[in-house]
Motif scaffolding. Structure first.
Motif, PDB file in Angstrom:
ATOM      1  N   ILE A 179      11.795   4.003  -0.141  1.00 52.72           N
ATOM      2  CA  ILE A 179      11.065   2.912   0.487  1.00 52.72           C
ATOM      3  C   ILE A 179      10.347   3.495   1.701  1.00 52.72           C
ATOM      4  O   ILE A 179      10.930   4.241   2.479  1.00 52.72           O
ATOM      5  CB  ILE A 179      12.001   1.748   0.869  1.00 52.72           C
ATOM      6  CG1 ILE A 179      11.213   0.573   1.447  1.00 52.72           C
ATOM      7  CG2 ILE A 179      13.095   2.187   1.809  1.00 52.72           C
ATOM      8  CD1 ILE A 179      12.058  -0.676   1.648  1.00 52.72           C
ATOM      9  N   ASP A 180       9.069   3.189   1.816  1.00 52.47           N
ATOM     10  CA  ASP A 180       8.242   3.713   2.902  1.00 52.47           C
ATOM     11  C   ASP A 180       7.942   2.565   3.864  1.00 52.47           C
ATOM     12  O   ASP A 180       7.354   1.563   3.479  1.00 52.47           O
ATOM     13  CB  ASP A 180       6.944   4.277   2.322  1.00 52.47           C
ATOM     14  CG  ASP A 180       6.102   5.005   3.343  1.00 52.47           C
ATOM     15  OD1 ASP A 180       6.173   4.646   4.538  1.00 52.47           O
ATOM     16  OD2 ASP A 180       5.380   5.927   2.952  1.00 52.47           O
ATOM     17  N   LEU A 181       8.336   2.720   5.120  1.00 51.01           N
ATOM     18  CA  LEU A 181       8.208   1.656   6.112  1.00 51.01           C
ATOM     19  C   LEU A 181       7.045   1.868   7.078  1.00 51.01           C
ATOM     20  O   LEU A 181       6.941   1.149   8.075  1.00 51.01           O
ATOM     21  CB  LEU A 181       9.522   1.544   6.898  1.00 51.01           C
ATOM     22  CG  LEU A 181      10.754   1.297   6.040  1.00 51.01           C
ATOM     23  CD1 LEU A 181      12.013   1.398   6.873  1.00 51.01           C
ATOM     24  CD2 LEU A 181      10.672  -0.035   5.344  1.00 51.01           C
ATOM     25  N   ARG A 215      15.911   7.058  -0.441  1.00 52.22           N
ATOM     26  CA  ARG A 215      15.224   7.681   0.694  1.00 52.22           C
ATOM     27  C   ARG A 215      14.482   6.582   1.454  1.00 52.22           C
ATOM     28  O   ARG A 215      13.733   5.813   0.872  1.00 52.22           O
ATOM     29  CB  ARG A 215      14.237   8.727   0.198  1.00 52.22           C
ATOM     30  CG  ARG A 215      13.466   9.391   1.328  1.00 52.22           C
ATOM     31  CD  ARG A 215      12.676  10.533   0.813  1.00 52.22           C
ATOM     32  NE  ARG A 215      13.649  11.534   0.378  1.00 52.22           N
ATOM     33  CZ  ARG A 215      13.323  12.683  -0.167  1.00 52.22           C
ATOM     34  NH1 ARG A 215      12.071  12.985  -0.365  1.00 52.22           N
ATOM     35  NH2 ARG A 215      14.243  13.529  -0.526  1.00 52.22           N
ATOM     36  N   ILE A 216      14.709   6.538   2.766  1.00 52.33           N
ATOM     37  CA  ILE A 216      14.030   5.578   3.621  1.00 52.33           C
ATOM     38  C   ILE A 216      13.092   6.350   4.531  1.00 52.33           C
ATOM     39  O   ILE A 216      13.538   7.149   5.352  1.00 52.33           O
ATOM     40  CB  ILE A 216      15.049   4.748   4.439  1.00 52.33           C
ATOM     41  CG1 ILE A 216      15.961   3.970   3.490  1.00 52.33           C
ATOM     42  CG2 ILE A 216      14.321   3.825   5.399  1.00 52.33           C
ATOM     43  CD1 ILE A 216      17.087   3.244   4.170  1.00 52.33           C
ATOM     44  N   ILE A 217      11.801   6.134   4.363  1.00 47.44           N
ATOM     45  CA  ILE A 217      10.782   6.845   5.129  1.00 47.44           C
ATOM     46  C   ILE A 217      10.381   5.961   6.301  1.00 47.44           C
ATOM     47  O   ILE A 217       9.856   4.868   6.104  1.00 47.44           O
ATOM     48  CB  ILE A 217       9.574   7.179   4.243  1.00 47.44           C
ATOM     49  CG1 ILE A 217      10.038   8.023   3.049  1.00 47.44           C
ATOM     50  CG2 ILE A 217       8.490   7.887   5.051  1.00 47.44           C
ATOM     51  CD1 ILE A 217       9.019   8.153   1.953  1.00 47.44           C
ATOM     52  N   THR A 218      10.647   6.431   7.514  1.00 47.22           N
ATOM     53  CA  THR A 218      10.409   5.618   8.704  1.00 47.22           C
ATOM     54  C   THR A 218       9.157   6.004   9.471  1.00 47.22           C
ATOM     55  O   THR A 218       8.623   5.198  10.212  1.00 47.22           O
ATOM     56  CB  THR A 218      11.595   5.719   9.680  1.00 47.22           C
ATOM     57  OG1 THR A 218      11.745   7.086  10.077  1.00 47.22           O
ATOM     58  CG2 THR A 218      12.874   5.221   9.035  1.00 47.22           C
ATOM     59  N   LEU A 264      13.145   3.340  14.634  1.00 46.79           N
ATOM     60  CA  LEU A 264      14.142   3.046  13.613  1.00 46.79           C
ATOM     61  C   LEU A 264      15.157   4.140  13.374  1.00 46.79           C
ATOM     62  O   LEU A 264      16.131   3.919  12.688  1.00 46.79           O
ATOM     63  CB  LEU A 264      13.429   2.730  12.288  1.00 46.79           C
ATOM     64  CG  LEU A 264      12.548   1.499  12.320  1.00 46.79           C
ATOM     65  CD1 LEU A 264      11.776   1.375  11.024  1.00 46.79           C
ATOM     66  CD2 LEU A 264      13.380   0.270  12.559  1.00 46.79           C
ATOM     67  N   ARG A 265      14.950   5.305  13.874  1.00 50.47           N
ATOM     68  CA  ARG A 265      15.900   6.399  13.577  1.00 50.47           C
ATOM     69  C   ARG A 265      17.189   6.231  14.311  1.00 50.47           C
ATOM     70  O   ARG A 265      17.383   5.730  15.308  1.00 50.47           O
ATOM     71  CB  ARG A 265      15.278   7.726  13.925  1.00 50.47           C
ATOM     72  CG  ARG A 265      14.221   8.061  12.923  1.00 50.47           C
ATOM     73  CD  ARG A 265      13.752   9.454  13.097  1.00 50.47           C
ATOM     74  NE  ARG A 265      12.662   9.609  12.177  1.00 50.47           N
ATOM     75  CZ  ARG A 265      12.059  10.728  11.955  1.00 50.47           C
ATOM     76  NH1 ARG A 265      12.431  11.796  12.575  1.00 50.47           N
ATOM     77  NH2 ARG A 265      11.089  10.811  11.111  1.00 50.47           N
ATOM     78  N   PHE A 305       0.821  -1.203   0.000  1.00 48.50           N
ATOM     79  CA  PHE A 305       0.000   0.000   0.000  1.00 48.50           C
ATOM     80  C   PHE A 305       0.862   1.263   0.000  1.00 48.50           C
ATOM     81  O   PHE A 305       0.598   2.206  -0.745  1.00 48.50           O
ATOM     82  CB  PHE A 305      -0.933  -0.001   1.219  1.00 48.50           C
ATOM     83  CG  PHE A 305      -1.756   1.245   1.334  1.00 48.50           C
ATOM     84  CD1 PHE A 305      -2.871   1.425   0.546  1.00 48.50           C
ATOM     85  CD2 PHE A 305      -1.410   2.232   2.239  1.00 48.50           C
ATOM     86  CE1 PHE A 305      -3.643   2.582   0.643  1.00 48.50           C
ATOM     87  CE2 PHE A 305      -2.171   3.395   2.347  1.00 48.50           C
ATOM     88  CZ  PHE A 305      -3.284   3.567   1.548  1.00 48.50           C
ATOM     89  N   HIS A 306       1.899   1.287   0.841  1.00 46.99           N
ATOM     90  CA  HIS A 306       2.745   2.474   0.953  1.00 46.99           C
ATOM     91  C   HIS A 306       3.808   2.561  -0.137  1.00 46.99           C
ATOM     92  O   HIS A 306       4.461   3.600  -0.281  1.00 46.99           O
ATOM     93  CB  HIS A 306       3.433   2.515   2.326  1.00 46.99           C
ATOM     94  CG  HIS A 306       2.498   2.845   3.442  1.00 46.99           C
ATOM     95  ND1 HIS A 306       1.903   4.080   3.583  1.00 46.99           N
ATOM     96  CD2 HIS A 306       2.037   2.087   4.466  1.00 46.99           C
ATOM     97  CE1 HIS A 306       1.130   4.075   4.642  1.00 46.99           C
ATOM     98  NE2 HIS A 306       1.184   2.881   5.203  1.00 46.99           N
ATOM     99  N   ASN A 307       4.004   1.482  -0.879  1.00 52.09           N
ATOM    100  CA  ASN A 307       5.029   1.450  -1.926  1.00 52.09           C
ATOM    101  C   ASN A 307       4.442   0.869  -3.211  1.00 52.09           C
ATOM    102  O   ASN A 307       4.915  -0.154  -3.709  1.00 52.09           O
ATOM    103  CB  ASN A 307       6.211   0.584  -1.464  1.00 52.09           C
ATOM    104  CG  ASN A 307       6.865   1.135  -0.223  1.00 52.09           C
ATOM    105  OD1 ASN A 307       7.656   2.054  -0.281  1.00 52.09           O
ATOM    106  ND2 ASN A 307       6.517   0.557   0.920  1.00 52.09           N
TER     107      ASN A 307
END
Length: 90
Positions: free
Chosen positions: A43-45, A73-76, A89-90, A28-30
């Motif tokens: 990538i959206d996590l 880009r990693i979206i946390t 996760l940060r 859904f997010h990707n």
């Protein structure tokens, strides 16, 4: 003994449902995520648990490395739904 077997089966089923839910949330997010060069730039996590997110990050970075993608880009997320109310996760 029968109750223990039932408990174990319910835990197994719960784990399977969690994996399926994580996969659906990831899709859904990707929606454009794929192994193509353009799909790997982000990538959206959101909505994933810590372990699922870590696995996805490692897979994502590995694919980026194989395709010589130098930036991603990693979206946390902010962690508003975590127990601590902070991003884990940060």
């Amino acid at each position: 003994m029968q109750l223990l077997a039932r408990r174990d089966e319910l835990y197994r089923q719960a784990g399977e449902f969690q994996r399926k839910a994580s996969e659906l949330l990831f899709q859904f997010h990707n929606p454009t995520y794929s192994d193509s060069k353009t799909g790997l730039t982000r990538i959206d996590l959101h909505g994933l648990g810590t372990e699922e997110a870590k696995e996805r990050i490692l897979e994502h970075l590995s694919m980026c490395r194989k395709r010589s993608i130098r930036q991603t880009r990693i979206i946390t997320g902010k962690g508003l739904h975590s127990i601590s109310g902070r991003s884990v996760l940060r």
